[in-house]
Enzyme design. Structure first.
Site, PDB file in Angstrom:
ATOM      1  CG  LEU A 414     -39.183   9.531  31.821  1.00  0.00           C
ATOM      2  CD1 LEU A 414     -39.914   9.999  30.578  1.00  0.00           C
ATOM      3  CD2 LEU A 414     -40.082   9.670  33.040  1.00  0.00           C
ATOM      4  N   GLY A 415     -36.486   5.735  31.903  1.00  0.00           N
ATOM      5  CA  GLY A 415     -36.182   4.349  31.579  1.00  0.00           C
ATOM      6  C   GLY A 415     -34.852   4.251  30.862  1.00  0.00           C
ATOM      7  N   GLY A 417     -32.820   1.615  27.932  1.00  0.00           N
ATOM      8  CA  GLY A 417     -32.908   0.489  27.011  1.00  0.00           C
ATOM      9  C   GLY A 417     -31.631   0.306  26.230  1.00  0.00           C
ATOM     10  N   GLY A 420     -30.388   3.540  24.562  1.00  0.00           N
ATOM     11  CA  GLY A 420     -30.007   4.671  25.396  1.00  0.00           C
ATOM     12  C   GLY A 420     -31.010   4.923  26.504  1.00  0.00           C
ATOM     13  CB  VAL A 422     -36.221   7.619  27.946  1.00  0.00           C
ATOM     14  CG1 VAL A 422     -37.305   8.625  27.578  1.00  0.00           C
ATOM     15  CG2 VAL A 422     -35.974   6.675  26.789  1.00  0.00           C
ATOM     16  CE  LYS A 436     -34.262   5.131  23.327  1.00  0.00           C
ATOM     17  NZ  LYS A 436     -35.241   4.114  22.969  1.00  0.00           N
ATOM     18  CG  ASP A 530     -36.645  -4.480  19.890  1.00  0.00           C
ATOM     19  OD1 ASP A 530     -36.927  -5.663  20.183  1.00  0.00           O
ATOM     20  OD2 ASP A 530     -35.994  -3.741  20.639  1.00  0.00           O
TER      21      ASP A 530
END
Length: 690
Positions: A414-415, A417, A420, A422, A436, A530
């Site tokens: 899914l993504g 960052g 780590g 996801v 994640k 963040d």
């Protein structure tokens, strides 16, 4: 040699590769030990308690008490050290788990406990005093030598210290955790209410019936179907609270507004309104219900309008009386008798004497029964004190194999960052989750699970729910609820299309409420560190949910450890000026980042991209933008707003809401952190404007 339990289950057997057991010995302490020929202990029963501790038998990191009663298989209570190393009583049901002792509404120090003492040991001595490494201590009322004692976690969730009466060989209670108990979680099950009349009993609210009259821990079930979009109303239950399961809370609001918020949310099944200080709590489920005289709150249960129009009698509320003997179940019913006004005064006098005589006989008989029975008549005293709000908790541990199967070997990413990648997953019960995989986590398994479990207890409608953790060998994974529409960044800066103005304004208010909850309402003070559009997800209704909170160090309220954030890094363009200094970081770094997010919601582009000159850094560009906004807002001319707002909106926005968001952003972006508002103050700004 094999040692079996009462049901034939093997609890210990000799290992063919180790020294063989030579004999078993029952010690004077009650400890059953298996020894080899050299007298070395191979196995001992003190390492495997059930629901009872004997003097000298410890509770440790791995040894815990579990309530066990063959006649009550749905008893889900444990006494163990929690993830903060605090000795706790917990309800560990099939649907949720939460702690109820010590008081979950108080911090460790308010409960006179010490957190994070990793030695984790508790023991009852021969004198009748119990001491634990977290500072838990209590003693028997008959403290002293020469008395046999046991500490038992009974099936009703109450922890009791029993002493043996040598005269009649019966056990009596010499200490109890709850002297009056509707604070014990799960006692009346889902939708059930614990009340006193005057003895404690369970009841079902109007529109609900008991699920299993023989086992109240299974709670009540509704007699109606409640669907989204259905016309609904509310049933009022005064002086009642359903502890936990809060969808959202709002302070200083009216009862009418609270009602409208619940009607507008399909996830809201009830709300509680407290008259002081006019607080509204929306409920996603009904659990730990409790009615207490003088309680300053009223519960309002959502029901179909068709149910409200039906005639209901008092019998619609099913009551259950709990006798002192927990194995003795009975139903208590009340009938009101009337008379026709005839008869004489003597008639009433004789009736009075008869009733008085009957009461005397019952009183004497009850006293004899109490004194003569062989087992603990006093052992089943219920517990009921005022307690309030914890977040219920569906948090659990997963195995790496479970998550690998759920994500089809981490197939659909899914993504990705800083912390780590996801992946999308589907659990065995068909729930969709986001998994994640964390990078560069140096903590050990115990420390990692301890910190993550604190995050897992947090439940708020504007925070992404942490549903579980995996900590096996080198694997460190977190399991989140799946949020359908992805991140805010995809809509502001990506190709998902622009958000409408009312959606942006709702995102701004929702993120403020989520951060206010982290900063001011959690049992532990949590700084996000963040805050940025990538960490703000949007659900199906485009309501925001803050993700990745809790990666920063968890701090107790009122403390600030400058070294505790040494491994935490913000994101360029969203970092407050104090990041580059040696000053302790506070929640005001999140306030600053929130101010940047507000500007990007209004403009539809990254603030850092305004640094067009290669010599101009992001912070300088932000300072210039802040100064421009303040200067423009001091003038009466509002035409500059049209050129400031995201052009993709084509002028479809509310001027007053834009001005509010820019005003709040300017306050949040103050260089001196002491000049920035708290997130509670920001929330009040939005509420007062609405």
């Amino acid at each position: 040699m094999v040692l079996t339990d009462y049901d034939g289950t093997v609890v210990w057997r000799t290992n063919a590769l180790s020294a063989e057991a030579d004999h078993a010995e029952l010690m004077d302490s009650g400890n059953l030990v298996m020894k080899d020929q050299g007298g070395n202990i191979l196995w001992q029963s003190f390492d495997h308690p059930t629901d009872t501790l004997l003097p000298g038998q410890p509770v440790t990191a791995t040894a815990k008490l579990v309530s066990k009663d063959l006649s009550h298989p749905s008893s889900y209570y444990t006494l163990c050290f929690d993830n903060r190393y605090v000795l706790s009583l917990a309800y560990e049901g099939p649907d949720l788990s939460n702690h109820y002792w010590p008081n979950p509404d108080h911090s460790s120090w308010m409960n006179y406990r010490i957190s994070y003492n990793s030695s984790r040991r508790a023991v009852l001595d021969k004198l009748g005093q119990f001491v634990a490494t977290d500072n838990t201590t209590f003693r028997a009322s008959d403290w002293g030598l020469e008395i046999k004692r046991r500490l038992t976690l009974d099936y009703d969730g109450n922890l009791r210290l029993y002493s043996l009466d040598e005269f009649d060989r019966s056990w009596y209670v010499s200490w109890v955790a709850f002297s009056q108990p509707c604070d014990i979680h799960g006692l009346c099950g889902w939708n059930g209410i614990c009340e006193y009349s005057p003895t404690p009993r369970c009841s079902c609210p109007p529109g609900y019936v008991v699920s299993d009259p023989s086992d109240w821990s299974k709670g009540c079930k509704p007699v109606f179907n409640l669907t989204c979009g259905q016309r609904t109303g509310f049933v009022r239950i005064p002086e009642t609270d359903f502890w936990g399961s809060d969808l959202n809370y709002t302070m200083s609001t009216s009862m009418h507004t609270c009602k409208e918020m619940c009607l507008g949310s399909c996830a809201c099944v009830a709300f509680e309104y407290k008259t002081f200080p006019n607080a509204c709590f929306l409920k996603s489920a009904l659990f730990n219900g409790k009615t207490l005289p003088g309680y300053p709150g009223t519960a309002y249960l959502k029901v179909p309008e068709s149910f409200l129009s039906q005639p209901h009698t008092s019998d619609s509320v099913f009551h259950h009386g709990h006798a002192c003997d927990a194995s003795n179940k009975q139903t208590v019913s009340y009938t009101t008798h009337t008379n026709d006004g005839q008869g004489t005064m003597w008639h009433y006098y004789y009736w009075f004497l008869a009733v008085f005589f009957l009461v005397e006989v019952c009183f004497i008989g009850s006293g004899w029964w109490f004194m003569s029975r062989q087992h603990s008549a006093r052992s089943e005293i219920w517990a009921a004190e005022e307690g309030y709000r914890v977040v219920t908790d569906h948090f659990r541990s997963f195995t790496h194999k479970e998550l690998r199967r759920a994500t089809k070997n981490f197939k659909e990413e899914l993504g990705h960052g800083r912390h780590g990648s996801v992946y999308k997953g589907i659990l065995h019960d068909s729930r969709v989750v986001a998994v994640k995989k964390l990078n560069d986590v140096k903590q050990g398994e115990d420390e990692f699970e301890a910190e993550v479990s604190v995050i897992g207890k947090i439940y708020h409608m504007y925070l992404v729910r942490v549903m579980g953790v995996c900590s096996e060998r080198s694997h460190r994974l977190l399991v989140y609820e799946y949020v359908e529409n992805g991140s805010l960044a995809m809509f502001l800066f990506g190709d998902k299309g622009p958000l409408q103005w009312h959606q942006r304004y709702r995102v701004a208010a929702g993120v403020a409420k989520g951060l206010a909850y982290l900063h001011h309402e959690c049992m532990d003070w949590i700084i996000h560190c963040d805050v940025k559009p990538e960490n703000i997800l949007l659900d199906m209704d485009f309501d925001p949910k803050i993700s990745d909170f809790g990666f920063a160090k968890l701090l107790q309220r009122g403390q600030a450890d400058p070294g505790s954030m040494s491994k935490v890094r913000g994101t360029r363009g969203y970092m407050a000026p104090e990041w580059v200094s040696t000053a302790p970081l506070t929640e005001k770094v999140d306030v600053y980042s929130y101010g940047v997010v507000l500007l990007e919601l209004v403009m539809g582009s990254r603030v850092s991209e305004r640094a067009t000159d290669g010599r101009e850094d992001a912070e300088a560009a932000l300072r210039q933008l802040e100064w421009t906004i303040k200067e423009k807002m001091e003038s009466d001319d509002l035409t500059w707003i049209d050129g400031f707002v995201d052009p993709r909106l084509e002028g479809d926005f509310v001027y007053s809401e834009v001005l509010l968001m820019l005003e709040v952003a300017a306050l949040c972006l103050e260089k001196e952190k002491s000049q920035r508002p708290s997130m509670n103050h920001v929330v009040q700004k939005f509420l007062s404007f609405d």
